[in-house]
Design an enzyme around this catalytic site. Sequence first.
Site, PDB file in Angstrom:
ATOM      1  N   LYS A 204       0.819  -1.212   0.000  1.00  0.00           N
ATOM      2  CA  LYS A 204       0.000   0.000   0.000  1.00  0.00           C
ATOM      3  C   LYS A 204       0.859   1.271   0.000  1.00  0.00           C
ATOM      4  O   LYS A 204       0.705   2.165  -0.840  1.00  0.00           O
ATOM      5  CB  LYS A 204      -0.931  -0.016   1.221  1.00  0.00           C
ATOM      6  CG  LYS A 204      -1.674   1.248   1.468  1.00  0.00           C
ATOM      7  CD  LYS A 204      -2.689   1.533   0.387  1.00  0.00           C
ATOM      8  CE  LYS A 204      -3.233   2.920   0.560  1.00  0.00           C
ATOM      9  NZ  LYS A 204      -4.471   3.136  -0.141  1.00  0.00           N
ATOM     10  N   CYS A 260      -4.514  11.200   1.080  1.00  0.00           N
ATOM     11  CA  CYS A 260      -3.679   9.988   0.998  1.00  0.00           C
ATOM     12  C   CYS A 260      -2.214  10.261   0.661  1.00  0.00           C
ATOM     13  O   CYS A 260      -1.329   9.967   1.461  1.00  0.00           O
ATOM     14  CB  CYS A 260      -4.274   9.030  -0.018  1.00  0.00           C
ATOM     15  SG  CYS A 260      -5.964   8.587   0.382  1.00  0.00           S
TER      16      CYS A 260
HETATM   17  C1  UGA Z   1      -4.938   7.711  -4.123  1.00  0.00           C
HETATM   18  C2  UGA Z   1      -4.559   6.494  -4.970  1.00  0.00           C
HETATM   19  O1  UGA Z   1      -4.661   6.828  -6.366  1.00  0.00           O
HETATM   20  C3  UGA Z   1      -5.488   5.315  -4.667  1.00  0.00           C
HETATM   21  O2  UGA Z   1      -5.067   4.172  -5.401  1.00  0.00           O
HETATM   22  C4  UGA Z   1      -5.426   5.033  -3.152  1.00  0.00           C
HETATM   23  O3  UGA Z   1      -6.298   3.989  -2.796  1.00  0.00           O
HETATM   24  C5  UGA Z   1      -5.824   6.280  -2.397  1.00  0.00           C
HETATM   25  O4  UGA Z   1      -4.910   7.347  -2.745  1.00  0.00           O
HETATM   26  C6  UGA Z   1      -5.726   5.986  -0.918  1.00  0.00           C
HETATM   27  O5  UGA Z   1      -4.638   5.705  -0.435  1.00  0.00           O
HETATM   28  O6  UGA Z   1      -6.769   5.923  -0.260  1.00  0.00           O
HETATM   29  P1  UGA Z   1      -6.832   9.597  -4.247  1.00  0.00           P
HETATM   30  O7  UGA Z   1      -6.065  10.274  -3.142  1.00  0.00           O
HETATM   31  O8  UGA Z   1      -8.306   9.420  -4.100  1.00  0.00           O
HETATM   32  O9  UGA Z   1      -6.244   8.113  -4.499  1.00  0.00           O
HETATM   33  O10 UGA Z   1      -6.614  10.443  -5.563  1.00  0.00           O
HETATM   34  P2  UGA Z   1      -5.706  10.350  -6.879  1.00  0.00           P
HETATM   35  O11 UGA Z   1      -6.583  10.188  -8.043  1.00  0.00           O
HETATM   36  O12 UGA Z   1      -4.618   9.378  -6.715  1.00  0.00           O
HETATM   37  O13 UGA Z   1      -5.095  11.834  -6.919  1.00  0.00           O
HETATM   38  C7  UGA Z   1      -4.226  12.307  -5.893  1.00  0.00           C
HETATM   39  C8  UGA Z   1      -3.725  13.696  -6.216  1.00  0.00           C
HETATM   40  O14 UGA Z   1      -2.810  13.657  -7.318  1.00  0.00           O
HETATM   41  C9  UGA Z   1      -4.812  14.689  -6.618  1.00  0.00           C
HETATM   42  O15 UGA Z   1      -4.547  15.940  -6.033  1.00  0.00           O
HETATM   43  C10 UGA Z   1      -4.703  14.740  -8.122  1.00  0.00           C
HETATM   44  O16 UGA Z   1      -5.204  15.926  -8.695  1.00  0.00           O
HETATM   45  C11 UGA Z   1      -3.201  14.611  -8.314  1.00  0.00           C
HETATM   46  N1  UGA Z   1      -2.806  14.088  -9.628  1.00  0.00           N
HETATM   47  C12 UGA Z   1      -3.183  12.855 -10.028  1.00  0.00           C
HETATM   48  C13 UGA Z   1      -2.008  14.879 -10.444  1.00  0.00           C
HETATM   49  O17 UGA Z   1      -1.631  16.005 -10.097  1.00  0.00           O
HETATM   50  N2  UGA Z   1      -1.626  14.366 -11.661  1.00  0.00           N
HETATM   51  C14 UGA Z   1      -1.996  13.127 -12.095  1.00  0.00           C
HETATM   52  O18 UGA Z   1      -1.592  12.739 -13.220  1.00  0.00           O
HETATM   53  C15 UGA Z   1      -2.799  12.359 -11.244  1.00  0.00           C
END
Ligand code: UGA
Length: 429
Positions: A204, A260
């Site tokens: 994780k 997260c």
């Molecule tokens: C993340 C992980 O993707 C999940 O697999 C995990 O289960 C979860 O954390 C957790 O530990 O509970 P999450 O925090 O919901 O999920 O959101 P993400 O989609 O991963 O995005 C995280 C951040 O990264 C956001 O601020 C998003 O805008 C940013 N991001 C994401 C970027 O700046 N660029 C990208 O290409 C992708």
Amino acid sequence: MKISIIGTGYVGLVTGTCFAELGHQVICVDCDENKVRMLQAGGMPIYEPGLEELVRKNVASGGLRFTASTKEGVEQSQAIFIAVPTPPLEDGGVDLSFVEGVAREIATSMTTYKIVVDKSTVPVRTGEKVAETIKRYCKSKVEFDVVSNPEFLREGFAVSDFLHPDRVVIGVTSQRPVQAMKDIYGPCEAPIIVTDINSAELIKHAANSFLALKISYINALSVICEQSKANIQEVANGIGMDARIGRPFLDASLGFGGSCFPKDLSAFIKISEQLGYDFALLKEVQKINTHQMDRFVKKITDTLWVVKDKTIGVLGLAFKQNTDDIRMSPAIDLCHRLQKEGARLRAYDPKAMEKARAVLTGVEYVNDMNEVADGCDALVIATEWPEFKKLDLERARRKMTHPILFDGRNLFDAAGMERLGFIYKSIGR
Ligand code: UGA
């Protein structure tokens, strides 16, 4: 199977509801009686696409119910999932007091064999501690197994991520709970990885840290692109088509946030330190993330010269699209920084305004995304909500004092924006 989920936050509520959807008998437990009453009355404490409908459907069919009694949940289930918060400590470590508290409650309520499954994100070797705690507090010496089953749900896509996972990780110390865990997840038809409990816990933190690293890598490259007049999206597409790299999580932004990645990175650095390893690579990932926001703020202050008393419209307050979650949201951080510079803010978010009001005061909240631009000296896109792509740009240009748009999510085509008469600044382009 009869399952209970202790903790009805983002993870617990999605997990419990989806297990019911898969055909299990589920009890969701939460110590917050108000939340339980709200759920029992058909209310929703969070916004997550598709979740409300699934809750309603499974409550109606009798497969899902809510209670504030852990004892009831434990007594009536074969498998008990722990999905309580593991908030950060000041030193970057993890506060495990909720997990420990639930382990004690489970121990005192058990009268027959139970599978105790940890879904909360925890440091490696927490499962051992949970097992010790249950043993210590279970007076009747009932048999049990502790399993680690980390969640990989993304907020905003949690229901579909749950029902169609890339993989399910099951960490065990004996073979006894394996078949039951496979039966629980069987209807998902996903690959199931059965491994030792410590590896499962580590998977994780390793996964989230790697994803954060990927974002910081592309954000660092965005600096190089700006300096060299290259385009970060072209570079991301070019490297992302290499199957070993992959295109997802290569969108340059004003930095990652949420409940997260920032927390899990700090925790993993701390855990590594406690295990005798200085994970300098991950410290750099954090630094790049902070730097990315600093650079974005500087772009705004350099362009506006004096920010004090300027009106800035902010589109997006959630930490990303499809959620009302503002925890560690880069958008909220940005608003605070702009306020500190003396800016007047007008803001809109499709789902997160109610939650934002509690932490972001002195802002004029606007109910229509197109009206945010009215009278603004600049407009900022802080969250990648797809509907922002449909912004009435002609109207915005007419209604703004100056048509300046800072796009922290690269939603628009730079040449097109300039043709429309905007001063347009984005990330890495
Ligand atoms: C993340 C992980 O993707 C999940 O697999 C995990 O289960 C979860 O954390 C957790 O530990 O509970 P999450 O925090 O919901 O999920 O959101 P993400 O989609 O991963 O995005 C995280 C951040 O990264 C956001 O601020 C998003 O805008 C940013 N991001 C994401 C970027 O700046 N660029 C990208 O290409 C992708």
